[in-house]
Design a protein around this motif. Structure first.
Motif, short mmCIF file in Angstrom:
data_model
loop_
_atom_site.label_atom_id
_atom_site.label_comp_id
_atom_site.label_asym_id
_atom_site.label_seq_id
_atom_site.Cartn_x
_atom_site.Cartn_y
_atom_site.Cartn_z
N LEU A 50 0.83 -1.21 0.00
CA LEU A 50 0.00 0.00 0.00
C LEU A 50 0.87 1.26 0.00
O LEU A 50 0.53 2.26 -0.64
N MET A 51 2.00 1.21 0.69
CA MET A 51 2.91 2.37 0.63
C MET A 51 3.41 2.57 -0.80
O MET A 51 3.54 3.70 -1.27
N ARG A 52 3.67 1.46 -1.47
CA ARG A 52 4.15 1.61 -2.85
C ARG A 52 3.06 2.20 -3.74
O ARG A 52 3.32 3.04 -4.59
N ARG A 53 1.82 1.79 -3.51
CA ARG A 53 0.70 2.37 -4.28
C ARG A 53 0.62 3.87 -4.02
O ARG A 53 0.39 4.66 -4.93
N LEU A 54 0.79 4.26 -2.76
CA LEU A 54 0.75 5.69 -2.43
C LEU A 54 1.91 6.41 -3.12
O LEU A 54 1.73 7.50 -3.70
N ALA A 55 3.09 5.81 -3.07
CA ALA A 55 4.26 6.46 -3.66
C ALA A 55 4.13 6.60 -5.18
O ALA A 55 4.71 7.50 -5.78
N GLU A 56 3.33 5.72 -5.78
CA GLU A 56 3.09 5.81 -7.22
C GLU A 56 2.08 6.90 -7.57
O GLU A 56 1.81 7.15 -8.74
N GLY A 57 1.46 7.48 -6.56
CA GLY A 57 0.49 8.54 -6.83
C GLY A 57 -0.94 8.06 -6.99
O GLY A 57 -1.78 8.76 -7.57
N SER A 58 -1.26 6.90 -6.44
CA SER A 58 -2.65 6.42 -6.47
C SER A 58 -3.56 7.39 -5.75
O SER A 58 -3.18 7.97 -4.73
N ARG A 59 -4.77 7.52 -6.23
CA ARG A 59 -5.75 8.32 -5.50
C ARG A 59 -5.91 7.74 -4.11
O ARG A 59 -6.09 6.52 -3.96
N CYS A 60 -5.92 8.62 -3.13
CA CYS A 60 -6.11 8.13 -1.77
C CYS A 60 -7.05 9.04 -1.00
O CYS A 60 -7.39 10.14 -1.45
#
Lengths: 215, 215
Positions: free
Chosen positions: A71-81
């Motif tokens: 999930l941190m990697r998804r955030l670091a990729e710029g996923s909508r959160c």
């Protein structure tokens, strides 16, 4: 100007809009009072919510986690959160189940985070420590290079947000107020207990004031 | 058998897997101790997380909200959701920022909720009241028909889940243990304050024991 951004269609509060507060200072106070945010991202069509320590630094929120966390990697990729901070302040005992509720302060920030570059990670971690464990940082050694390498830090701009404060009394139907039923509020607060020394604490090290006098 | 269901690929804990607990009884204890869940759904590609009161009833979780809430409607339609309950138990002061952490218990349940049909709403609301305000229900009048009509209740089966318990001590690098820095844990608990009577409380109504003696 920043406050105006809170009025986006997506963060406008549809339910109980009288509880919405359009003041950036209120948002900041809620964000600064919380320890844990609940952060959602979508992975493979499934939303996931995880609790995360965070810190506000001006107009951005900092989150940190392991490079091994998907999930941190998804955030670091710029996923909508969506980052939500909820402070539970009380139980509202109304005279009907329907009007029973809670006192709370809640903040929500939407956006696409960005990864904090390597050269700014140490400073960002220090801000996180200052928020989560105020006073602690001056007692801690410098970050090791391998610790920084194992840590992902993302920042989320405070641009699209809402804040909601529910601090009222039971709002019973007029027909219910004369019922012989107690009504009121039980306040809730976060209480810190007596500090417990680590089993391997070396003798002669006193508990520092920032631990015993935590606000 | 139920515990085996927790081992799905999606809820398997990748980070710090030693903290994962594969016991349904632990999951239930965390869910039963919490008041507010953070529930995420996706709407128009954007995840949203909202705090919601909830109750566990055997192998299902009940959530309620207004028919006017878009997120409740998304849940009632069976959108994929994630329900996370986090109980913060302490601050862990390690001798480095990297090892500093928190004690917590965390539960996560994934699934597609279903709407509770009209004829079962009253019973579901009673279960919610029993969880959120134990003892209160016998003092409350029956639900009005229009209150039930204005309430959406959804249930989420406890099938795909995980539970994580972090209750340890600072886990410092051997090289850090001799640093002259205090290490330990500051426990955190939820404290209930003195009940505050509603401004319109009629005279002569005592505070009931379920309010003063809330566990």
């Amino acid at each position: 100007m920043v406050a105006a951004l809170s009025a986006s269609q997506r963060t406008r509060i549809r339910r109980l809009p009288e509880k919405q507060v359009d003041e950036r200072s209120v948002l900041d106070a809620v964000l600064d009072a919380g320890l844990v945010a609940h952060v959602a991202v979508v992975d493979d069509d499934q939303p996931f919510v995880l609790p995360m320590g965070y810190a506000r630094d001006g107009d951005r929120l900092l989150l940190h986690g392991s490079t091994g966390s998907r999930l941190m990697r998804r955030l670091a990729e710029g996923s909508r959160c969506c980052l939500t901070v909820t402070l539970l302040d009380g139980l509202v005992f109304a005279r009907s189940a329907f009007e029973s509720s809670m006192r709370y302060r809640g903040a929500m920030v939407l956006g696409r985070p960005t990864a904090v570059p390597e050269e700014h990670k140490a400073a960002a971690l220090d801000l996180l420590t200052d928020h989560l464990l105020p006073g602690r940082r001056t007692d801690l050694r410098a970050h090791h290079r391998k610790e920084l390498a194992a840590t992902l830090i993302v920042e989320l701009a405070i641009e699209e947000w809402s804040v909601k404060v529910s601090d009222g009394w039971p709002d019973d139907d007029p027909g219910d107020v004369d019922l012989p039923v107690w009504a009121g509020v039980v306040p809730i607060r976060t209480a810190y207990g007596e500090p417990l020394p680590a089993p391997d604490l070396r003798p002669g090290i006193a508990v520092p004031p920032y631990v015993t006098e935590r606000p």
